[in-house]
Design an enzyme around this catalytic site. Structure first.
Site, short mmCIF file in Angstrom:
data_model
loop_
_atom_site.label_atom_id
_atom_site.label_comp_id
_atom_site.label_asym_id
_atom_site.label_seq_id
_atom_site.Cartn_x
_atom_site.Cartn_y
_atom_site.Cartn_z
N CYS A 2 0.85 -1.19 0.00
CA CYS A 2 0.00 0.00 0.00
C CYS A 2 0.88 1.24 0.00
O CYS A 2 2.11 1.16 -0.07
CB CYS A 2 -0.87 0.01 1.26
SG CYS A 2 -1.77 -1.52 1.58
N LEU A 50 -3.46 -1.81 -1.83
CA LEU A 50 -3.38 -2.91 -2.77
C LEU A 50 -3.86 -4.14 -2.03
O LEU A 50 -3.22 -4.59 -1.08
CB LEU A 50 -1.94 -3.10 -3.27
CG LEU A 50 -1.67 -4.32 -4.15
CD1 LEU A 50 -2.43 -4.21 -5.47
CD2 LEU A 50 -0.17 -4.49 -4.40
N VAL A 52 -4.30 -7.71 -0.91
CA VAL A 52 -3.57 -8.97 -1.01
C VAL A 52 -4.12 -9.99 -0.03
O VAL A 52 -4.31 -11.16 -0.37
CB VAL A 52 -2.06 -8.74 -0.76
CG1 VAL A 52 -1.31 -10.06 -0.68
CG2 VAL A 52 -1.47 -7.86 -1.87
#
Length: 609
Positions: A2, A50, A52
């Site tokens: 991130c 992001l 994950v």
């Protein structure tokens, strides 16, 4: 992974909404999936995510209440011991809404405070705001994989994952002084630990934590490599290394999105790919692997001391052995040259020239297939794989062994920067400061002491340049790249392993090869080290040379404010490759580095002060 950013302003000067929006926008490439901003009183925290792990329950900024007190977290990284920490926290009465490491990290801080970082196995940069104390806590992982930059701006503490996040804040100025010029020209693309190059910007060093509150800023180191007597036999050491390497790889495969590995055909990436493929097979899945090559490289490749053979045959050998789904990405010299400038945008600084731009282009293609990849950086720093660990003359010489070029570099400085200045002393102060901070044992023989110094020089300097490169070039395309050999447990253990064990069979990384011999074909297991592949196509040198000649014809090129024009002309006429940095930056890359400096000065509208 991130991006994180934020500011603490006890003066309430206004403009915070604009600053938060600007920081978030500047860092969106690191986290395109989810976005959030937290504001309360004098604090603001900014996040781009992001996804994950646990997309539904890991949104940030994340808030939680404990003991009637509220805590808010922004976090960039991954924890690889999440399950163990969550179990321990549950035994202490904490509850969890999902399985994200973000929630585990926040509740670890709520339970253990600043000492939580000593329990983490992972890569991280994070900040927690305590509303009841009006205090911000922040920390960075032991090995420095994830970045954390900060500055004081009109009394406010401002932080961000990348320099661009700080420069986006209204009122921030892109300024450099003489010291920054010396850093760029004499140690670049390396950086003095903690130095942000831009005036007023600093980086939290690896293994540091800190607070900012109404009393001011406080930072401290919470971990360092320590020398201990090594009591394990050679056989016990081999078994321990095998466990640590395989355990690190297995832990770093955890993900709720597709995972692959970088595969160069060298020892380190092959080990990671072999272990990862075996783990994937247990789950009925096939590993995706990725390698990079360059147009017509087979035609133009020239064997050298550092790169005795090309990678392609070894990649094919392991691909067939592992039965993986392999992707070969071919890069063109012109694209490589064009991407030099985008690589500066990603790093916010001049970097490793086409060594950066090739990785940036490679990661763009990898991201089309997977969101997470594992890569082989850091094995050479820990196991002593670089040539300078093994060459007695280079090893014994004072100075950074990958950049024995201070006199050559200083020739490029304009007279105004060379007057009343000793370039050698500038570099040696940094070198000797690292040696002074190196932990040794009283009875260390000279060779053992020197090898500990070499490991510290490499982990503090050379490895940090490579980790900067890997983080910025990959996150520019929102690709999360993990580095299993950077597991701090492996670093701790190997720091005390004697050199004659590491040098098993008098072979580079002999200990690692012996420990992992059951995982690889013999041809790869004992292949001589070969560095990251670069283009050998003469078109690349022609392109960057012509661009530098064009720059020299421009009277307003900002590079010429720092660099002597005649030295650049001599560089263009150079017949013998002169090393600039490590094994990969010689004349073509030095030319490209100068292009990157000029672009950086122009793009960031930098003022010399």
């Amino acid at each position: 992974m991130c991006s994180i950013a934020g500011m603490i302003d006890f003066q309430h000067r206004g403009g915070r909404d604009e600053a938060c929006a600007a920081m978030q926008q500047s860092l969106w490439r690191r986290g395109p999936d989810q976005h959030g901003i937290y504001q309360a009183g004098h604090a603001a925290l900014v996040h781009n995510r992001l996804c994950v792990i646990d997309p539904e329950n890991g949104a940030q900024p994340m808030r939680a209440v404990y003991g009637g007190q509220e805590y808010t977290l922004v976090y960039n990284g991954e924890l690889y011991n999440t399950a163990e920490l969550q179990q321990e926290l549950e035994q202490k009465g904490h509850t969890f809404s999902g399985h994200s490491d973000t929630e585990v990290l926040l509740k670890s801080y709520m339970e253990w405070g600043a000492r939580c970082v000593e329990r983490f196995n992972g890569i991280f940069a994070f900040a927690v705001y305590e509303e009841h104390t009006r205090r911000l806590f922040f920390a960075r992982d032991r090995m420095g994989v994830k970045p954390f930059f900060y500055m004081m701006l009109n009394g406010a503490f401002v932080f961000a994952s990348e320099i661009k996040g700080l420069l986006a804040v209204p009122g921030a100025r892109a300024q450099i002084d003489r010291n920054a010029v010396y850093e760029i020209m004499l140690t670049g693309p390396g950086r003095t630990p903690g130095y942000g190059v831009f005036k007023g910007i600093e980086e939290l060093p690896a293994a540091y934590r800190g607070y900012f509150d109404e009393r001011g800023l406080h930072t401290e180191r919470y971990w360092r490599l320590q020398a201990r007597p090594h009591t394990d036999s050679l056989e016990e050491t081999i078994r321990r290394v095998r466990f640590l390497v395989t355990d690190a790889i297995r832990r770093q495969l955890i993900s709720d999105v597709p995972v692959g590995t970088f595969l160069s055909g060298g020892l380190d990436s092959s080990i990671i790919s072999a272990v990862a493929a075996a783990e994937m097979q247990k789950k009925g899945r096939r590993l995706q692997t990725f390698s990079v090559d360059y147009k017509d490289n087979a035609q133009y490749f020239k064997s050298s001391k550092f790169q005795p053979n090309s990678d392609s045959d070894y990649i094919g050998l392991l691909r067939d052995a592992l039965q993986c789904e392999h992707h070969l990405i071919i890069l063109d010299p012109a694209d490589l040259a064009d991407a030099l400038y985008e690589a500066v945008d990603a790093r916010d600084l001049p970097g490793m020239a086409d060594v950066d731009s090739s990785l940036l282009l490679f990661c763009k293609e990898v991201k089309k297939q997977v969101t997470v990849a594992l890569s082989g950086e850091c094995a050479d720093e820990l196991f002593g794989g670089y040539p300078w660990f093994r060459d007695p003359a280079v090893r014994a010489a004072e100075g950074f062994p990958w950049a024995q070029s201070t006199r050559y570099r200083a020739r490029f400085l304009k007279d105004a920067y060379r007057e009343h200045f000793d370039p050698g002393a500038y570099v040696m102060r940094r070198y000797r400061a690292t040696l002074a901070d190196t932990d040794t044992l009283p009875g260390d023989p000279p060779l053992e002491k020197r090898m500990r110094e070499m490991m510290r020089l490499n982990t503090d300097w050379f490895m940090q340049t490579l980790l900067d490169r890997k983080d910025r070039m990959s996150m520019y395309s929102a690709l999360e790249v993990r580095v299993p050999f950077c597991d701090y447990r492996l670093a701790e253990y190997l720091y005390s392993v004697p050199w004659d064990y590491k040098d098993y069979r008098h072979y580079e990384k002999g200990l690692l090869r012996e420990a992992m011999k059951d995982w690889l074909p013999e041809e790869i297991l004992w292949r001589k080290k070969s560095p990251y592949p670069k283009t050998h196509h003469p078109a690349y040198l022609r392109i960057v040379s012509e661009r530098l000649r064009e720059l020299l014809r421009s009277p307003n090129a900002p590079l010429l404010d720092l660099v002597d024009k005649s030295a650049l002309e001599q560089l263009l006429d150079a017949q013998n490759p002169q090393p600039w940095y490590g094994q990969l930056m010689t004349t073509p890359q030095t030319i490209a580095y100068m292009l990157q400096i000029n672009y950086w000065l122009e793009k960031y509208q930098i003022t010399l002060i």
